[in-house]
Structures are given as structure tokens and as C-alpha cells.
Write an enzyme that holds these catalytic residues in place. Structure first.
Site, PDB file in Angstrom:
ATOM      1  N   GLY A   1      42.590  40.926  37.838  1.00 24.14           N
ATOM      2  CA  GLY A   1      42.953  41.113  36.440  1.00 24.14           C
ATOM      3  C   GLY A   1      43.011  42.575  36.068  1.00 24.14           C
TER       4      GLY A   1
ATOM      5  N   LYS B   1      39.612  46.474  32.052  1.00 21.00           N
ATOM      6  CA  LYS B   1      38.697  46.237  30.940  1.00 21.00           C
ATOM      7  C   LYS B   1      37.790  45.046  31.271  1.00 21.00           C
ATOM      8  CE  LYS B   1      39.039  44.739  26.335  1.00 21.00           C
ATOM      9  NZ  LYS B   1      39.754  43.499  26.259  1.00 21.00           N
TER      10      LYS B   1
ATOM     11  N   GLY C   1      37.482  43.780  34.209  1.00 17.79           N
ATOM     12  CA  GLY C   1      36.821  44.135  35.472  1.00 17.79           C
ATOM     13  C   GLY C   1      35.455  44.758  35.227  1.00 17.79           C
TER      14      GLY C   1
ATOM     15  N   GLU D   1      40.225  43.129  41.922  1.00 22.22           N
ATOM     16  CA  GLU D   1      41.630  43.393  42.229  1.00 22.22           C
ATOM     17  C   GLU D   1      42.321  43.714  40.913  1.00 22.22           C
ATOM     18  OE1 GLU D   1      42.781  43.576  45.233  1.00 22.22           O
ATOM     19  OE2 GLU D   1      41.037  42.801  46.296  1.00 22.22           O
TER      20      GLU D   1
ATOM     21  N   CYS E   1      50.855  43.237  39.562  1.00 21.25           N
ATOM     22  CA  CYS E   1      49.992  44.407  39.711  1.00 21.25           C
ATOM     23  C   CYS E   1      50.571  45.419  40.692  1.00 21.25           C
ATOM     24  CB  CYS E   1      48.593  43.984  40.138  1.00 21.25           C
ATOM     25  SG  CYS E   1      48.594  42.921  41.569  1.00 21.25           S
TER      26      CYS E   1
END
Lengths: 488, 473
Positions: A201, A204, A206, A223, A258
Site C-alpha cells: 500500500g 502513510k 505503512g 511494499e 506502484c
């Protein structure tokens, strides 16, 4: 507030989370997840699940993201199939203890590194590749012999409920559970003690995950993403480059990936040629009106649509659009949009775009791009298009990112021999192939000694002679050992 | 110095270290090797000073100091020196068919600026062993020694700048306030050795900056002692247990034996032999013990005293138990079956007390261990191969050593690190290099052979079997 709470009280609260973990711990304690047979059978069931339900998966992805069937197949289904097959092929070998050398310091002895499952793990996945990013870490967790909870993203609800249904049908539900939900459910899960948390994700969330993990000393794999730059040199095959750029930007979930290209850095002279080539190929790929193209994913949610609109509507940015810019709020569609020289302090140049907007930054000399990239946070991926060998060498040496790819976009993540993961702001820890197995495995150091071979120097009473022997032993100096032993 | 000045100074130091890293100097193999050589030279030229500092801080005997600290560091540094070039070389990967022609590799690169927190019990080796890893991987480093071993801390702060590149490696001395200030900064890696309690604080601080951490914690490391039949084996076991419990820093070691699990019928034989060995190693007179480190400070001394002054625990003492507050020495103490719910059996002991817990059948030890947090190290003395196999597969711990104690620490080829409550991340040898490196994936493609199926012109996606990994991959 209280009455509202009652109404909205999540079905899955802390208590439910705690009992889920308890059940899984009980399963893990039975040791059934440790056997090769269990792991292989679960992976084979996963493969069967994917093969049996290809069209259901494609439908769910269409419902969540209008993901084109072709894209769903290439970047979700086929990737998982390869991943599963690759791991099944290597698994038996990876599970074997690895013999390692010992030295005279511990002579006589033998040593090995024994891989063992961490225990009960939590996988939290993302909405952009809601099937692939859920199942791929799960493959690693199963391969390593763990029990697990998967928490798919609530922002891709069709895929989320499909995962619940199919996992229940195909996998061992005493060891593998899917918990659906949003923030309250995730928070309830994060309160629990896990042996590993694998999160895909943004930075923030994370940070929230890492802070929650700290309370239980749980290792985490994060990740994340970042602004993945693409350097385009002038010494290239322009058509191929343009096609790969389009594939790596709009062909990846319309930029909501990503590893997709966030922005391009090229020289002032070359920018017009590149823009022309991109325009030409874009029309070939998506037609004259990309807003009605079936080959482009939509924006995932109205929230995210608003975020992208904000980036585009900033005063100093809106005048920089050189291609596209079309939007349809009702369908959540945004056309492939190219911007030239958006100001450095604009939002679009500072936030991860995660959508179909592609700013092009120009420099006088292409090597300036390295210092531009290095002055920012480390991205998950950095790309370079060039035929120039020296430039390639400098890029590999000087640019730090999770992964580097020369002359293509995103494809490095499909290579199971390469670790996939970030560094710095783009995350920590890596997976894919053997690395997925490793990330969910504890490598236990095992040393075997017999009852002979005791160096008296280890024990008190301590004497100068023992010090001499010790020096020789630790220095690996056999002659010294003999000398010290004969008192010379 | 007030806290604002200190913060400014830390900020300046970090700025300098980041600038050094950006200059690229620490990436070269030449720099890494020169620093490792300088470290070896430092150890050679300052042996006596290190002996002295360790004696003042912890009362360590020179042989113990060499075995557990100087020798370990020199061994690690020489090993890294001989391997670092090989470790730095990119590892080539094989590439699936879709990407042909392409070549892939994994290139280790330094993470950047690392922070190393050292604990007080092995104040030299637990500082320099991780430092060797950080240097080998090409990082710039701040080393924060423990203020609870002040002589060693001062030695490191004074000596390291004389030998190592002071623009790349800095020692910051201080206590909790300094540690907190350091933790507010953004690091590319934090390597922490210490307790789980502080480990949580470190990890929470690191989470704010998404900084990866390695936590080297401790835990209660058990010994499973099978009823050995051969008297000489029993003797060797006793020697290794006594050496492994009281030898390294008087039990103040993260991998020191915490308690022994043994069958009822074997307990008395074991205790007699342990007593005999203790007397031989450390002397018979509790007032004049030798070859034994002291307890690090009054705080730790009081903690240990509280543990054994619990009446139920005191009643279980079968050997030793005398405390000398003035010299901070606690006699090697053996306890037989102290209550399992008392502090001595619920907390990490980290001192010279050795509880012996008896079981009816030694195989019960597996359940005993599995019902507690995973230890950093597990030791088992047995000649029974089936039992060995059972212990290996049914228990979890950072490391598992058969028929010896502590020596697993000396194997460069074995990763050293915990699991669960005993920490995560690992080091020693190549693992130290890996811990401070980022494995960068690099894939190179050329412009020819464009496979159309990747793009959108093909509608029939069933023709895409070429995407699957080739059979030979």
C-alpha cells in the site's frame, strides 16, 4: 455517536480478530502446515482455483476497476500462475537445510541453516491489483508453511468477496482465512500479535502498520510505492520506447500501479519528438477518444478521481497539458494525459500520481537526471531508455531504487529470479520466487557438536597460556594452536 | 551542553555523514577494505587498553575479554576483509522467456546512514561486530555505545576517530536522552542490541521514518539436558554448561544459558558435578571468587538480589547464593525447581543464577519450551538422534546448538539473530553484509524483439502461454 457506533459496529472487532488468531495458532501448533505435502497441496489448489475461475476473476476486476480482460489476464492471472508454478518447482529444494562450513574454532562440529515457518502471519493487500497482490504474498506464506489471514482491500469489493468465496472452497480454511473489511477491521487485526505482517500500500498506512507491529516486535514487509522516474535518452528506438512507455503507464491499470511510470525525464531537445511519438502510439492503442476505450482501466473511486483532478487543476499545472486532459466524472474515466515542464513545486511533481497523468521534466544534459532522482526519496523502481552503454553503467551505479530496469517498464517484477521490494520510502523487505519463501521463513542456525574436542582455553582458571591458545584458535591459526598446546 | 545545542551538534554530524555518503567514497571496495584493516590495527595496538576498560566496566578477565570480545572482533574483521569483494559482486539471475533478450542481476548497494545501538554486556564486540557489517556494506555510521559501560564507551569514542574515517564513522556517547534524540532522526537502518522493552521503543521510532531495523534481543535460553549415560560425557556437559553460564560476563549475555531442563532422576548427579566444576573454575571460597565478571551496576545487582530474595525462590537454592554488594559479585548460584510463576522463571535472568527444572521425561521439555516465548538460543545435550530430530523440527529459536553452549556465536557461516520475542534480522559473516545492504534488482532489455501480446492488439488472451515461466527456469 454511541448509537451510531452501535449501528456501524463492525462485524469483525478485536475480539473476533483475537479468536481468529487463536484458531490459527492452534492449527499451526498441530504442525500440519509445516509438511511439504500440505504446502504443495495448497499451492496446487490455488492453481486450480485460478484455472477454474479465470472468468470470475476477470469479471470481478472489471467490476472493481473496469480492468480490460487482456490486462487482467496478463498482469494478474498469468503472473500468479507463473509465480505458483515457479515456487512449486523450487519448494522441496528450498525447504532442505543448507549445510554450511565450520572452522577450527569450533572443531569438531557441523552446521546447517534450517528454514522454518514463522508461524501465523497477516497479509494486507491493495486495491490496484486486488487479486494478484492478495494471492502472490499468500503463495509465499503458504510455501513457507505458515498459517495466515489475508485482508483484501475494501476498495475493490468484488474481488474481495470473490477471494472469501474461493479461498473457502479451495484452501484449508483451518489455516488460511480471509477477513474482509475497512479501517476498523484492519485496526482490529493490527492489534493482534503476528509473526509477520506483509503490507502492500502507501507510506502513510505503512507507518501505521509498522508502529502497530512494533508493539509486538513483529517483523514487517512493506511494499510501498513512490514516484518511479523514467529517464529517456535520445539514443533510442523511438517507436519501441513509446510503446513500452504507454504499456508501462496506461497499460498498467491506467497508471494506478506502484511500479508504473510516474514521470519522464528527458532532454529539452528530445522532448517534442518523444511527445509526438507518444501521441501517435496512444491513438493507435486507445483510439481517438480514449474515454470510451475498453482497453483502459477506470479510476478506482471518486476519492481517487478527486485527488487526480486536484493535481491536474492546480493553477500552475493546468496550462502545461500537451496531450489529453479529458475526464468523465460519472464513469470515473481520465484520458491519458501528458504534461510538459510542470513546475517543480507543484503537487503533481511532489506526490505519487498513481493515475494516468504523465509529466515530462526536461533537462539540458541527460546525466542531470541522476541528481534529480537522487535528491528525492528512493523510488520503488527507476527506468532508463537508452542504447548508450556508459549511461547504463552510470545509471546502475548511481541511482538507488528498489529495482532498476533498462529499456522497459515494470517487467522486472515478473522475473521470479529478482527480488521485488523497495528501499527507503518505497518500503522494506522483498518477495517473488525464492524471496517470497524467504520473507516468510525463519532461518534457524543449527550447530552440532560431539562431546569430544574441548579446548581447555575456553574455561577458567584462566592462564597466559590459555590466552595464547585462544588467540590461535580464534585466528584460525592451526600452527599457532599446536605451538600453544606444546607450550612453545 | 543543553539539549538544543546537542540536537544541533547531532544534526551537524548527520549532515556531514550524509554528505560523505553522497560523495560515493564509502561505496568503493578500497575504502571498505582500508577501514576493516584500520579496525584490525586498532584492535592490535590497543589490546591492553581494551582489557583495562573491560576490567573496569565489568571485571572481565583478559582471557574472557579476548575470547568474547577482542578475538571475536578480529575474527569477524579478517573474515569480512577476505570476503567483501566477493560479496559486493552482483548475483546474476536467470530470465524467463518473455523477456528474452534480457539480463538480470541483483546488485548489493549500501543503505546509506546507519545507527548502531550497543549494549553494555559485550561493550566492545557488540559495538564493533555490527560496525564491521556496516562498513563492509559501504555505509556511513553512527555508533552509540552503552553509557552503562563508561570506560569502553570512552575508549571507543576516543580511539575510533584515530583509526577510522571520521567523516564516515562517528561515535556518539550518552544516555537515554541522547538515544532519544538520535531516534528522532531519519536513518536508513537501525541496528539495536538490547532488551525487548527498548527494542519496541526503537522500532516505534523507526516506523515514523519507515526505517528498517534489526533487533538483537534476548530471552530465556534453555538447555535440554538428556540423561547421559557415559560419565565422561556428563563431565564434558557440566564443563560446557558451567563455562557457558558463568564464563561470558557472569551470565549477563543474551545467549547465556537461562535455565536447565533435566529429568528428576538425573538432577542430583548434575548438581554435584556442576558444583565441582564451579569450584574448579571459579574457586571454592565465595569471598574470593576469581575468573568471574562482576554485575554491571547497582541497579542490575538489586534486580538480581530481588529475584533470589523472593522466599520461595531462596528456598530452592542448592548452591551459592552469596552476594557481595561492594564488589558487585554474585556467587554462581544453582536453584532446583524454583516456582515457575516466580520472576526467575518468567523474566530473562541475565545474571549468574541457574535454575534447574526437573521433568519426568526429557521429551516434555519440548512442550515446556513451546509454551514460552521463542528464545534467541536453544541448547540440547543428547546423544539420542531421534530426540535431536524432534527438537530440531518441533521447537523454534534463533539458533539451536547440540552438545555445547555459546560456540554457535563464533561460526561466521551461521546467521546470528532471534525470532519472535528474541528479535529479528540477523548478522555475522555474510549476513552482516546483507543486513546493511539493499539488494537492488537490475534488469536490462534491448530494443529488438518486441512481443506484441504484451500490448493491446491481441484480443485472444488464451494465446498468451508464452508468458508463463519456461520449464527450464
Amino acid at each position: 455517536m454511541a448509537s451510531e457506533d452501535k449501528k456501524k459496529k463492525p462485524a469483525f472487532d478485536c475480539e473476533a480478530a483475537s479468536s481468529t488468531v487463536k484458531d490459527l495458532r492452534a492449527t499451526f501448533a498441530t504442525e500440519k502446515t509445516r509438511s511439504y505435502e500440505w504446502r504443495a497441496s495448497q499451492l496446487k489448489s490455488l492453481l486450480k482455483l485460478i484455472n477454474d475461475h479465470e472468468s470470475d476473476i476477470i469479471d470481478a476486476l472489471r467490476s472493481d476497476l473496469s480492468k480490460p480482460a487482456h490486462e487482467a489476464f496478463v498482469s494478474e492471472i498469468s503472473m500468479l500462475r507463473s509465480s505458483c508454478e515457479f515456487i512449486l518447482k523450487g519448494l522441496k529444494r528450498w525447504m532442505m537445510p543448507e549445510k554450511v562450513k565450520t572452522t577450527i574454532t569450533t572443531f569438531p562440529s557441523s552446521a546447517e541453516i534450517v528454514p522454518e515457518p514463522l508461524g501465523v502471519v497477516l497479509v494486507i493487500s491493495a486495491w490496484n491489483y486486488p487479486f494478484y497482490l492478495s494471492v502472490d504474498p499468500v503463495i509465499g506464506a503458504i510455501a513457507a508453511g505458515n498459517a495466515l489471514v489475508l485482508k483484501p482491500s475494501e476498495i475493490a469489493p468484488a474481488t474481495s468477496s470473490l477471494l472469501v468465496k474461493l479461498f473457502g472452497e479451495y484452501l484449508d480454511s483451518s489455516a488460511i482465512k480471509v477477513v474482509e473489511g475497512a479501517v476498523p477491521e484492519t485496526s482490529a487485526l493490527l492489534e493482534q500479535k503476528w509473526d509477520k505482517i506483509f503490507y502492500t500500500g502507501n507510506g502513510k498506512v505503512g507507518r501505521i502498520v509498522a508502529a502497530a507491529a512494533a508493539k509486538h516486535l513483529t517483523p514487517v514487509a512493506l511494499e510501498l510505492g513512490g514516484k518511479c522516474p523514467v529517464i529517456v535518452d535520445s539514443d533510442i528506438n523511438l517507436t519501441v520506447t513509446a510503446r513500452r512507455l504507454i504499456g508501462g503507464k496506461w497499460g498498467l491499470n491506467n497508471g494506478q500501479a506502484c511500479v508504473s511510470a510516474d514521470h519522464i525525464i528527458t532532454t529539452k531537445d528530445f522532448a517534442p519528438k518523444l511527445i509526438d511519438a507518444l501521441k501517435l502510439e496512444l491513438e493507435q492503442f486507445f483510439g481517438k477518444d480514449p474515454l470510451i476505450s475498453e482497453d483502459l482501466s477506470r479510476i478506482v473511486s471518486s476519492n481517487h478521481f478527486a485527488h487526480l483532478s486536484k493535481l491536474l487543476d492546480e493553477d500552475k499545472v493546468s496550462g502545461k497539458i500537451v496531450h489529453g486532459g479529458g475526464r468523465n466524472k460519472d464513469d470515473l474515466k481520465i484520458a491519458p494525459t501528458i504534461l510538459l515542464d510542470a513546475p517543480e513545486d507543484s503537487l503533481i511533481m511532489n506526490e505519487e500520481i498513481f493515475g494516468p497523468l504523465l509529466p515530462i521534466v526536461t533537462v539540458d544534459n541527460i546525466e542531470e537526471s541522476f541528481s534529480i532522482i537522487n535528491s528525492k526519496e528512493k523510488p520503488l523502481a527507476a527506468y532508463l531508455f537508452t542504447n548508450n552503454k556508459t549511461l547504463k553503467g552510470k545509471f546502475v551505479k548511481n541511482v538507488s531504487a528498489g529495482g532498476l530496469l533498462i529499456n522497459d517498464i515494470a517487467l522486472h517484477l515478473a522475473n521470479p529470479n529478482l527480488p521485488f521490494g523497495g528501499v527507503g520510502e518505497s518500503g522494506m523487505d522483498a518477495y517473488h520466487g525464492k524471496f517470497s519463501f524467504d520473507t516468510f521463513t525463519h532461518k534457524k542456525a543449527v550447530l552440532y557438536r560431539s562431546f569430544v574436542g574441548d579446548a581447555p582455553a575456553r574455561y577458567p582458571p584462566y592462564t597466559p597460556g590459555k590466552l595464547r591458545l585462544l588467540k590461535a584458535l580464534l585466528g584460525g591459526d592451526i600452527i599457532g594452536v599446536i605451538r600453544a598446546l606444546v607450550g612453545w | 551542553m543543553n539539549s538544543m545545542e546537542r540536537e544541533e551538534r547531532i544534526g551537524r554530524s548527520l549532515g556531514e555523514l550524509r554528505q560523505t555518503f553522497r560523495s560515493g567514497r564509502t561505496r568503493s571496495v578500497g575504502w571498505r577494505k582500508s577501514q576493516l584493516r584500520a579496525l584490525l590495527k586498532m584492535m592490535d595496538e590497543n589490546e591492553d587498553q581494551i582489557f583495562k576498560a573491560l576490567h573496569q566496566d565489568l571485571g572481565k578477565h583478559p582471557v574472557e575479554a579476548y575470547r568474547d570480545e577482542i578475538g571475536v572482533v578480529k575474527k569477524s574483521a579478517s573474515y569480512s576483509l577476505s570476503c567483501v569483494e566477493k560479496w559486493m559482486a552482483p548475483a546474476k539471475g536467470r530470465i524467463p522467456l518473455l523477456f528474452f533478450p534480457a539480463s538480470g542481476e541483483v546488485l548489493p548497494e549500501p543503505l546509506g546512514l546507519a545507527l548502531i545501538f550497543v549494549s553494555w554486556n559485550f561493550p566492545i564486540s557488540l559495538a564493533l561486530d555490527p560496525l564491521i557489517g556496516a562498513i563492509s556494506a559501504g555505509n556511513t555510521v553512527v555508533l552509540k555505545p552503552s553509557e552503562l559501560a563508561p570506560e569502553c564507551s570512552a575508549f571507543l569514542a576516543k580511539t575510533i576517530p584515530l583509526y577510522l574515517d571520521s567523516e564516515a564513522i562517528k561515535v556518539v556517547e550518552g544516555g537515554t536522552d541522547i538515544a532519544e534524540q538520535l531516534l528522532q532522526q531519519k536513518w536508513d537502518k537501525i541496528f539495536f542490541t538490547g532488551s525487548p522493552r527498548v527494542g519496541k521503543i526503537v522500532m516505534s521510532a523507526a516506523a515514523k521514518h519507515l526505517t528498517p531495523v534489526t533487533l538483537e534481543l534476548g530471552g530465556k535460553c534453555p538447555i535440554i539436558l538428556d540423561s547421559l549415560s557415559n560419565p565422561s560425557d556428563i563431565k564434558v556437559a557440566a564443563k560446557r554448561i558451567v563455562g557457558g553460564k558463568w564464563g561470558p560476563c557472569s551470565g549477563q549475555a543474551c545467549i547465556a544459558i537461562d535455565y536447565v531442563l533435566v529429568e528428576h532422576k538425573f538432577a542430583s548427579t548434575l548438581i554435584e558435578l556442576l558444583k565441582k566444576t564451579i569450584n574448579k573454575f571459579y574457586g571454592e571460597n565465595p569471598k574470593a571468587l576469581k575468573n568471574l565478571s562482576k554485575i554491571v551496576n547497582n541497579h542490575q545487582f538489586d534486580r538480581l538480589r530481588n529475584i533470589i530474595e523472593d522466599p520461595a525462590v531462596a528456598a530452592s537454592i542448592v548452591h551459592g547464593g552469596s552476594l557481595d554488594e561492594k564488589s558487585l559479585i554474585i556467587e554462581p548460584t544453582i536453584l532446583l525447581n524454583p516456582p515457575l510463576e516466580s520472576a526467575i522463571m518468567t523474566e530473562e535472568i541475565f545474571g549468574p543464577l541457574l535454575p534447574i527444572i526437573t521433568l519426568t521425561n526429557i521429551e516434555e521439555s519440548i512442550e515446556f519450551i513451546n509454551s514460552r516465548p521463542k528464545p534467541l538460543a536453544l541448547y540440547a545435550f543428547t546423544k539420542n538422534e531421534a530426540f535431536k530430530k524432534k527438537i530440531l523440527t518441533e521447537t523454534s529459536s534463533g539458533s539451536l546448538t547440540f552438545n555445547d553452549c555459546m560456540v554457535q556465536y563464533l561460526c561466521d557461516a551461521l546467521p546470528f539473530g532471534g525470532v519472535g520475542q528474541s528479535g529479528f534480522g540477523r548478522y555475522h559473516g555474510k549476513y552482516s553484509f546483507d543486513t546493511f545492504s539493499h539488494e537492488k534488482a537490475v534488469l536490462r532489455r534491448s530494443f529488438f524483439l518486441e512481443l506484441e501480446p504484451r500490448h493491446f492488439v491481441v484480443r485472444n488472451y488464451n494465446s498468451l502461454s508464452i508468458l508463463d515461466t519456461p520449464r527450464n527456469a
